[in-house]
Write an enzyme that holds these catalytic residues in place. Structure first.
Site, PDB file in Angstrom:
ATOM      1  N   GLY A 124      31.262  66.180  91.710  1.00 54.84           N
ATOM      2  CA  GLY A 124      30.176  66.506  92.627  1.00 54.84           C
ATOM      3  C   GLY A 124      28.984  67.038  91.844  1.00 54.84           C
ATOM      4  N   ARG A 125      29.157  68.263  91.346  1.00 55.21           N
ATOM      5  CA  ARG A 125      28.076  68.963  90.647  1.00 55.21           C
ATOM      6  C   ARG A 125      27.495  68.125  89.507  1.00 55.21           C
ATOM      7  NH1 ARG A 125      27.723  74.549  90.512  1.00 55.21           N
ATOM      8  NH2 ARG A 125      29.888  74.667  91.215  1.00 55.21           N
ATOM      9  N   CYS A 168      14.837  89.211 104.065  1.00 53.92           N
ATOM     10  CA  CYS A 168      15.019  90.666 104.039  1.00 53.92           C
ATOM     11  C   CYS A 168      16.389  91.049 103.514  1.00 53.92           C
ATOM     12  CB  CYS A 168      14.769  91.234 105.424  1.00 53.92           C
ATOM     13  SG  CYS A 168      13.033  91.138 105.830  1.00 53.92           S
TER      14      CYS A 168
END
Ligand code: PLP
Length: 415
Positions: free
Chosen positions: A276-277, A342
């Site tokens: 994948g990667r 945030c």
């Protein structure tokens, strides 16, 4: 090797000027290079015998444009949900090149796979064997299965992406493999076709793979001696990529291929790999605009319009991503590069040396093609970044950014 390079002082994706693209599609956006995807697929596939099934791991980047690009080269798909299965089929991956992994397949997902006629289910537990047997029986079919064996090898990767030790939820423990296969053989609607393993992701050394492959090869012999027909070995994905210039270079695909060949020599098994990667990571960047440059007490902050909701890897895995200015210039300042979300963990990189940047300038966060857009969320009611696929001087938006109204429109106020 990737196709994001400076030309005339500006960063390009292949022959597309990212500065001009940002004007047209707005920021932030992921930009994928077809040429890099294709190159990585070819280099990997060429490291293995011709009849090896390269089942691209859809979880890394499941955009239909990316899947179609790989399907056209002959890639299969490794899917982990009914949604990924539908995406792979829609992108033109033939069902007989799809393997279905994952610890929690539901009966509905099993049904989808059986009806499509997929290559195999990689089963991860005894209860899953029983459930798949009953679903297949209901449909009057036999489900082709491998059992994912957890080889109990420490891949020495980040704790949140290791999968092959006895502490992990994945697979059936090595010590229970023979009983699990015995159980599978007793279930008439299952057809045992092979063995499966996957020890983790972002693995940068050959040794853990070699240890796991050796265990699996031994297991194939034992299971055959027990009377099971083991004709396929699925070795999973996991080969890492360098994220930082100082990262150790992961083993080249040829070396990885040679290690596989050594381990399975003489077994006469078909091979399946689930990268994948390695295929997608360096084929994508996240382009973002500087909203503010803020002078803190101890730090200078570059506040981007991309946030951890778009790319969560730094916050989730302490992952490093190189960050570059889209306008080429010498480094002249040190920034903490942050998003607008945030959360203090909305930090893409600390103490990064970059050119002097100002509001409105563009940066690219590199090696973001895998586990980037697929993990995006709408946290802080922020519609995730758009996705663009480039090929030569052509580009297409392969996933538009939702408008605020579209995002908010998904909620319902009860009557
Ligand atoms: N196969 C399975 C079963 C996985 O869980 C994963 C990722 O964790 C992969 C393949 C792809 O791994 P990678 O992207 O590291 O190649």
């Amino acid at each position: 090797m990737n196709h994001f390079q400076y030309k005339d002082g500006r960063l390009f994706a292949e022959d597309v000027d990212l500065t001009a693209l940002a004007q047209k599609v707005g920021t932030p956006f992921y930009c994928y290079s077809s040429a890099t995807l294709e190159r990585h697929y070819r280099v990997f596939a060429e490291a293995f015998p011709k009849d090896t099934l390269i089942a691209y791991s859809v979880k890394a980047n499941g955009n239909l444009g990316v899947l179609k690009t790989l399907a056209q080269l002959g890639a299969g798909a490794d899917v982990v949900s009914g949604g990924e299965l539908k995406k792979a089929l829609k992108a033109g991956v033939p069902a007989n090149k799809i393997v279905f992994s994952g610890v929690g397949k539901t009966r509905a997902e099993m049904m989808l796979g059986l009806e499509a006629g997929i290559h195999q289910f990689n089963v991860e537990s005894e209860p899953e064997l029983a459930a798949l047997n009953s679903v297949a029986k209901e449909l009057g079919k036999r489900a082709p299965i491998t059992i994912r064996i957890n080889p109990d090898v420490d891949a020495k990767t980040h704790a949140k992406i290791t999968t092959g030790t006895s502490e992990n939820k994945f697979g059936i423990p090595w010590s229970r493999a023979r009983e699990a296969y015995k159980l599978a053989a007793s279930l008439p609607s299952l057809e045992i076709v092979g063995v499966d393993m996957h020890i983790g992701s972002q693995i940068t050394e050959l040794a853990p793979f070699e240890a796991a492959f050796a265990r699996v090869a031994d297991l194939v012999k034992t299971l055959r001696a027990d009377g099971h027909s083991i004709k396929r070995i699925d070795l999973g994905g996991g080969l890492g990529v360098p994220y930082a210039p100082t990262d150790p270079a992961p083993p080249a695909p040829e070396l990885y291929g040679a290690a596989v060949s050594r381990a399975v020599a003489g077994l006469g098994c078909e091979l399946i790999l689930e990268p994948g990667r390695l295929i997608a990571a360096n084929a994508g960047v996240l382009v973002s605009r500087v909203t503010y440059v803020k002078e803190g007490e101890a730090k200078k902050f570059l506040i981007l319009d991309a946030g951890m909701n778009d790319l969560i890897r730094p916050a989730m895995y302490d992952a490093h991503h190189e960050i570059v200015s889209v306008r080429e210039a010498a480094p002249a300042a040190v920034y903490d590069v942050v998003g607008p979300v945030c959360e203090s963990s909305d930090l893409f990189g600390s103490n990064r040396r970059l050119p002097e940047l100002k509001e409105g300038d563009l940066v690219a966060i590199l090696t973001a093609g895998a586990y980037g857009a697929v993990m995006a969320s709408a946290y802080n009611a922020r519609p995730p970044a758009a996705e663009v696929l480039v090929k030569g001087d052509q580009w297409a938006v392969v996933r538009p950014r939702m408008s605020d109204d579209e995002l908010i429109g998904l909620d319902r106020i009860p009557g």
